[in-house]
Design a protein around this motif. Structure first.
Motif, PDB file in Angstrom:
ATOM      1  N   GLY A  25       0.814  -1.206   0.000  1.00  0.00           N
ATOM      2  CA  GLY A  25       0.000   0.000   0.000  1.00  0.00           C
ATOM      3  C   GLY A  25       0.847   1.254   0.000  1.00  0.00           C
ATOM      4  N   GLN A  26       0.204   2.390   0.114  1.00  0.00           N
ATOM      5  CA  GLN A  26       0.899   3.665  -0.063  1.00  0.00           C
ATOM      6  C   GLN A  26       1.716   4.099   1.140  1.00  0.00           C
ATOM      7  OE1 GLN A  26      -2.204   6.322  -1.275  1.00  0.00           O
ATOM      8  NE2 GLN A  26      -2.345   5.456  -3.325  1.00  0.00           N
ATOM      9  N   SER A  27       1.610   3.390   2.233  1.00  0.00           N
ATOM     10  CA  SER A  27       2.387   3.781   3.406  1.00  0.00           C
ATOM     11  C   SER A  27       3.804   3.207   3.373  1.00  0.00           C
ATOM     12  CB  SER A  27       1.685   3.296   4.684  1.00  0.00           C
ATOM     13  OG  SER A  27       1.582   1.881   4.681  1.00  0.00           O
ATOM     14  N   GLN A  28       4.055   2.264   2.475  1.00  0.00           N
ATOM     15  CA  GLN A  28       5.363   1.606   2.423  1.00  0.00           C
ATOM     16  C   GLN A  28       6.217   2.243   1.338  1.00  0.00           C
ATOM     17  OE1 GLN A  28       6.578  -1.167   4.280  1.00  0.00           O
ATOM     18  NE2 GLN A  28       8.518  -0.606   3.327  1.00  0.00           N
ATOM     19  N   SER A  29       7.353   2.788   1.706  1.00  0.00           N
ATOM     20  CA  SER A  29       8.229   3.413   0.723  1.00  0.00           C
ATOM     21  C   SER A  29       9.257   2.411   0.233  1.00  0.00           C
ATOM     22  CB  SER A  29       8.939   4.622   1.334  1.00  0.00           C
ATOM     23  OG  SER A  29       9.756   4.209   2.428  1.00  0.00           O
ATOM     24  N   GLY A  30       9.898   2.740  -0.890  1.00  0.00           N
ATOM     25  CA  GLY A  30      10.922   1.879  -1.446  1.00  0.00           C
ATOM     26  C   GLY A  30      10.342   0.770  -2.298  1.00  0.00           C
ATOM     27  N   ALA A  68      -1.263  -1.566  -6.775  1.00  0.00           N
ATOM     28  CA  ALA A  68      -1.059  -0.985  -8.105  1.00  0.00           C
ATOM     29  C   ALA A  68      -2.032   0.173  -8.314  1.00  0.00           C
ATOM     30  CB  ALA A  68      -1.276  -2.040  -9.179  1.00  0.00           C
ATOM     31  N   THR A  69      -1.522   1.265  -8.805  1.00  0.00           N
ATOM     32  CA  THR A  69      -2.348   2.402  -9.188  1.00  0.00           C
ATOM     33  C   THR A  69      -2.279   2.522 -10.702  1.00  0.00           C
ATOM     34  OG1 THR A  69      -1.903   3.554  -7.114  1.00  0.00           O
ATOM     35  CG2 THR A  69      -2.717   4.876  -8.949  1.00  0.00           C
ATOM     36  N   ALA A  70      -3.421   2.435 -11.361  1.00  0.00           N
ATOM     37  CA  ALA A  70      -3.467   2.503 -12.824  1.00  0.00           C
ATOM     38  C   ALA A  70      -4.249   3.741 -13.249  1.00  0.00           C
ATOM     39  CB  ALA A  70      -4.127   1.243 -13.390  1.00  0.00           C
ATOM     40  N   SER A 118       5.692   1.409 -14.265  1.00  0.00           N
ATOM     41  CA  SER A 118       6.821   2.332 -14.424  1.00  0.00           C
ATOM     42  C   SER A 118       7.014   3.130 -13.147  1.00  0.00           C
ATOM     43  CB  SER A 118       6.583   3.267 -15.615  1.00  0.00           C
ATOM     44  OG  SER A 118       5.347   3.941 -15.493  1.00  0.00           O
ATOM     45  N   ASP A 119       8.201   3.692 -12.998  1.00  0.00           N
ATOM     46  CA  ASP A 119       8.476   4.587 -11.879  1.00  0.00           C
ATOM     47  C   ASP A 119       7.799   5.931 -12.147  1.00  0.00           C
ATOM     48  OD1 ASP A 119      10.040   2.513 -11.121  1.00  0.00           O
ATOM     49  OD2 ASP A 119      11.855   3.667 -10.785  1.00  0.00           O
ATOM     50  N   GLY A 120       7.263   6.524 -11.116  1.00  0.00           N
ATOM     51  CA  GLY A 120       6.607   7.812 -11.294  1.00  0.00           C
ATOM     52  C   GLY A 120       5.930   8.272 -10.024  1.00  0.00           C
ATOM     53  N   ILE A 121       5.263   9.395 -10.107  1.00  0.00           N
ATOM     54  CA  ILE A 121       4.578   9.989  -8.964  1.00  0.00           C
ATOM     55  C   ILE A 121       3.103   9.624  -9.010  1.00  0.00           C
ATOM     56  CG2 ILE A 121       4.065  12.121  -7.739  1.00  0.00           C
ATOM     57  CD1 ILE A 121       7.022  11.312  -7.791  1.00  0.00           C
ATOM     58  N   LEU A 122       2.609   9.082  -7.898  1.00  0.00           N
ATOM     59  CA  LEU A 122       1.211   8.700  -7.790  1.00  0.00           C
ATOM     60  C   LEU A 122       0.324   9.933  -7.642  1.00  0.00           C
ATOM     61  CD1 LEU A 122       1.612   5.716  -5.311  1.00  0.00           C
ATOM     62  CD2 LEU A 122       1.121   5.572  -7.731  1.00  0.00           C
ATOM     63  N   PRO A 123      -0.984   9.772  -7.871  1.00  0.00           N
ATOM     64  CA  PRO A 123      -1.895  10.911  -7.712  1.00  0.00           C
ATOM     65  C   PRO A 123      -1.832  11.564  -6.335  1.00  0.00           C
ATOM     66  CG  PRO A 123      -2.985   9.133  -8.877  1.00  0.00           C
ATOM     67  CD  PRO A 123      -1.665   8.599  -8.430  1.00  0.00           C
ATOM     68  N   ASN A 124      -1.463  10.811  -5.286  1.00  0.00           N
ATOM     69  CA  ASN A 124      -1.382  11.396  -3.947  1.00  0.00           C
ATOM     70  C   ASN A 124      -0.013  12.018  -3.671  1.00  0.00           C
ATOM     71  OD1 ASN A 124       0.259   9.173  -3.687  1.00  0.00           O
ATOM     72  ND2 ASN A 124      -0.984   8.157  -2.116  1.00  0.00           N
ATOM     73  N   GLY A 125       0.841  12.047  -4.688  1.00  0.00           N
ATOM     74  CA  GLY A 125       2.140  12.682  -4.535  1.00  0.00           C
ATOM     75  C   GLY A 125       3.254  11.758  -4.090  1.00  0.00           C
ATOM     76  N   LEU A 126       2.932  10.507  -3.713  1.00  0.00           N
ATOM     77  CA  LEU A 126       3.961   9.566  -3.296  1.00  0.00           C
ATOM     78  C   LEU A 126       4.600   8.900  -4.519  1.00  0.00           C
ATOM     79  CD1 LEU A 126       2.173   7.880  -0.254  1.00  0.00           C
ATOM     80  CD2 LEU A 126       3.839   9.761  -0.240  1.00  0.00           C
TER      81      LEU A 126
END
Length: 812
Positions: free
Chosen positions: A252-257, A272-274, A348-356
């Motif tokens: 989920g979005q709380s886990q970095s790396g 996954a965020t699509a 792909s690597d990138g910025i999610l809609p929530n900025g993470l």
């Protein structure tokens, strides 16, 4: 951005109330009805007919047990809906033939009448069928579909998942609109899954039956069709917005790396965020993306389900330790449906809609304090050149006091052996006479034949095993026995195998993309064949004959060895439409010497421009050198580029991934001379490589971090020098099984081997595992202690000794 039309979908129905006299019969059983309980009329429900046209009705009477009642008199009764005025526009004669008008007295000549609605029922012995509604109308010359545009913002070229829109079909006779006379319109689409279509009836116009509400479902393209009374509309294109990009996170979005280490048996959750091609307008990710979930090493960690639309999935680490990468992709035919050639979109690597930060792949290392004990299965090719009728055996080897388990008879001489990656149940054996397999978890396992006959080869599947798909459902066999040469894909079931003809060529290597969309096959003639479950087989001429394939950590491209000569190149998984290529070369690097084998690392570096992955190339000595070396190649910052889907000209074709650069380090000498590697594997978390050479009596362990090579010698129980014949290592490299010849007559290696064994070598000392060659297992038939020969029925009084030279470790 689309807006939903305000019309409310209603169940398509016509409420018909008809006052029928006694001659029409009753809808339930009655006394003296001859046992008839039900009457069924066909066609039933709703149908339509041209004015002056004919239609045949039939009816069946059944008793209470559901059996047909024969010999009864059936009458066909015609009426009109309640509230209608005038005569019925339809007549039915005694044989059930309906006329869109009026029959003559003989019931053979049909005179056209007017348009309208009729009700038909079949009656026998006082029991009536349910009524069939018949729409009588002028002949339909054309049926046209149109979109019902509500007021609101401009329309775009696609609909985001879940958006709805209303469409209508208009029927014309000549130039006259006859829509309100033809009855309900039937709606369909060319590609299932892209849309759902539900007919609607307006509350203010209950007799208007030509509208449908369409809801965008799965990303893809399709055509809507309307049909009624034998008339079909032209295709009306509809697109559920294609997925442009996918971004991954651990837990989920709380886990970095994008990397994690877990113990065997533990789970790793991936989110996954699509986003689709309207994201820049909507700002909302897709709620239910139909993604495919993949692993680069299913023996180490794998997802329980390969496809879902929940936006998340959980992978379970198996008892086989080591490294792998996990990713999700929009993979046809369940995503970006209907686009040809297939249009996969990889994460792909990138910025999610929530900025993470999101990532293109997740790197996983599976470890344990106590490595498991592995079992190797061993077979022999020794019967190959022996007398007709020679059969061999295969057997398992496990460390301990009784190392040999149940011995299985192999009916044909194998030339290759490979386990199903995803399951420990099945091992495959290739042979020139046809493919074999054994389900080892069965209570009494046996080696089975795909075909009892060795001919024809496209049925028996003659040849050598090249690879098995990650899900274990496709086994690839290269047939060099037949003319022309073939490659077979066995589905593991009774369904017919798939044949790929490669005339005048020999398949030298093959690899599936981790999402199993594509199979890449390279040949000795310098061609790359691309097989897909969606597209037709296509070929691509390479710069030189390639020798090996391996896919990248995100599945978006393959590393190809040898094209151009002495190089490693990256070829895209997706294809361009004809006349474009089946795969796009996105970059290459010249190696110091042409690699013998390559091994992509499961360890990744994620950055704002993409993933970086090392590839370890095992190479012969460089010019002027004497030692085989390892060269570390680096694919720098590769990523999937979002599809540039822009109105009014959307792109429905492959967007190859970008690769910023290929770099390499100086070759690292193994210090063992010019070796002849029988087996090599990058293990654990990418920190070591196991190498077994046919000319070195040892297991070599190359340490990636300090660039040193350790030497674990094979112990020869006969006091000589053991010569490796084949090897297999556990996924973490802790245990290596080496089939070796331990004795040649008079020490002459040109003579047939006279004694051999399977050496169990530990590269670490943990628990029961000992470092070094701690056990040697010679073949001894447990049913005949005097039999040291793995082959039977060779003929002659002193047959050659068949020894283990095929070996594979069973996944667990």
């Amino acid at each position: 951005m689309h807006r939903s039309r305000s019309g409310i979908p209603l169940a398509l129905a016509i409420i018909l109330v008809v006052s029928l006299t006694g001659c029409l019969g009753k809808s339930s059983s009655a006394p003296a009805n001859g046992g008839v309980q039900t009457v069924t009329l066909s066609p039933s429900a709703i149908t339509s007919i041209d004015v002056g046209g004919t239609l045949n009705f039939s009816a069946t009477a059944k008793n209470s047990a559901g059996g047909a009642v024969l010999g009864v008199n059936i009458q066909f009764v015609v009426s009109v809906p309640q509230g209608s005025t005038g005569p019925a526009p339809l007549s039915v004669n005694n044989s059930g033939s309906a006329c869109g008008g009026t029959w003559d007295v003989t019931g053979t000549m049909c005179s056209p009448g007017g348009s309208g609605i009729a009700l038909v029922q079949a009656v026998t012995n006082g029991i009536s069928s349910a009524p069939t509604t018949v729409y009588v109308h002028s002949h339909i010359d054309s049926l046209q579909v149109s979109r019902l545009d509500p007021e609101g913002p401009p329309l775009y070229d696609c609909f985001s998942q879940g958006q709805t829109w209303n469409y209508a079909a208009t029927a014309y006779s000549g130039t006259t609109d006859i829509t309100n006379t033809v009855g309900p319109i039937t709606w369909s689409s060319s590609n299932a899954g892209v849309v759902t279509a539900v007919p609607i009836v307006s509350q203010t116009q209950p007799n208007l039956l030509n509208q449908v509400q369409v809801t965008a479902k799965a990303p893809g393209i399709t055509n809507l069709f309307a049909s009624v009374s034998g008339a079909n509309s032209s295709a009306y294109p509809f697109t559920t917005c294609l997925i442009q990009a996918v971004y991954l996170q651990i837990g989920g979005q709380s886990q970095s790396g994008n990397s994690i280490t877990v113990a065997n048996g533990a789970t790793v959750s991936v989110t996954a965020t699509a986003i689709d091609s309207l994201y820049k307008f909507t700002g909302t990710p897709i709620t239910n993306p139909p993604l495919t979930w993949s692993t680069t090493n299913p023996e180490v960690i794998a997802f329980g389900t390969a496809t879902n639309s929940t936006g998340g999935n959980t992978a379970t680490a198996r008892n086989n330790l080591g490294g792998a990468t996990l990713f999700a992709s929009c993979t046809p035919p369940t995503c970006n449906i209907g686009v040809l050639p297939a249009l996969p979109v990889y994460a792909s690597d990138g910025i999610l809609p929530n900025g993470l930060t999101g990532y293109g792949s997740i790197s996983v290392n599976v470890s344990a304090n106590k490595p498991p004990t592995y079992t190797a299965w061993v077979a022999t090719t020794g019967c190959q050149l022996q007398a007709l009728g020679c059969t061999s055996v295969m057997f398992p080897v496990t460390p301990g006091t009784t190392p040999i388990g149940k011995i299985l008879t192999v009916p044909r001489t194998p030339n290759s052996m490979m386990f199903n990656h995803l399951s420990a149940a099945r091992v495959y054996l290739g042979s020139d006479q046809g493919l074999m397999f054994a389900d080892l978890t069965a209570s009494t396992p046996t080696v089975s034949l795909v075909s009892n006959s060795s001919t024809p080869c496209n049925v028996a599947l003659c040849g050598k095993l090249l690879t098995i798909s990650n899900d274990g459902k496709l086994v690839v066999v290269s047939d060099t026995v037949s003319t022309p040469s073939q490659v077979y894909l066995y589905t593991g079931s009774s369904s017919s195998p798939i044949s790929i003809t490669i005339p005048g060529e020999t398949a030298t290597a093959a690899a599936f993309s981790p999402d199993q969309l594509k199979l890449f096959i390279v040949t000795d003639a310098g061609n790359l064949y691309v097989y897909s479950t969606v597209d037709a087989v296509r070929s691509l001429a390479l710069a030189a004959p390639a020798t090996q394939l391996a896919f990248s950590a995100d599945g978006s491209f393959a590393y190809v060895v040898g094209s151009p000569a002495g190089s490693v190149s990256a070829y895209s998984t997706c294809s361009l439409p004809l006349p474009g290529p089946a795969s796009v070369d996105i970059g290459s690097i010249a190696t110091t010497n042409s690699p013998l084998a390559i091994f992509p690392s499961p360890v990744l570096e994620a950055g704002p421009l993409g993933l970086t992955q090392n590839i370890f190339a095992l190479e012969p000595p460089p010019p002027g050198g004497v030692n085989t070396a390892i060269e570390v190649l680096t694919a720098n910052q590769f990523t999937q580029v979002p599809i540039p889907y822009e109105s009014p000209i959307p792109q429905f074709t492959c967007n190859p991934p970008t690769l910023q650069s290929f770099t390499k380090s100086p070759p690292i000498s193994l210090g063992q001379g010019n070796i002849n590697p029988l087996y090599a594997q990058l293990v654990a978390d990418g920190t070591e490589m196991i190498i077994v050479s046919g000319n070195i009596p040892a297991v070599l362990v190359f340490n990636v971090s300090n660039e040193t090579t350790s030497y674990i010698p094979l112990y020869d129980p006969l006091g000589g020098t053991s010569t490796p014949l084949a090897a297999s290592a556990s996924t973490d490299g802790s245990q290596v099984y080496v089939a070796a010849c331990d004795q040649y007559p008079n020490g002459d290696p040109t003579q047939p081997c006279s004694a051999g064994s399977v050496h169990i070598v530990g590269t670490v000392s943990i628990g029961t595992i000992q470092s070094g060659d701690y056990q040697q297992v010679p073949y001894v038939n447990i049913n005949d202690g005097n039999d040291m020969n793995m082959c039977n029925s060779q003929g002659g009084s002193n047959p050659p000794l068949c020894l283990p030279n095929l070996i594979a470790i069973k996944p667990q």
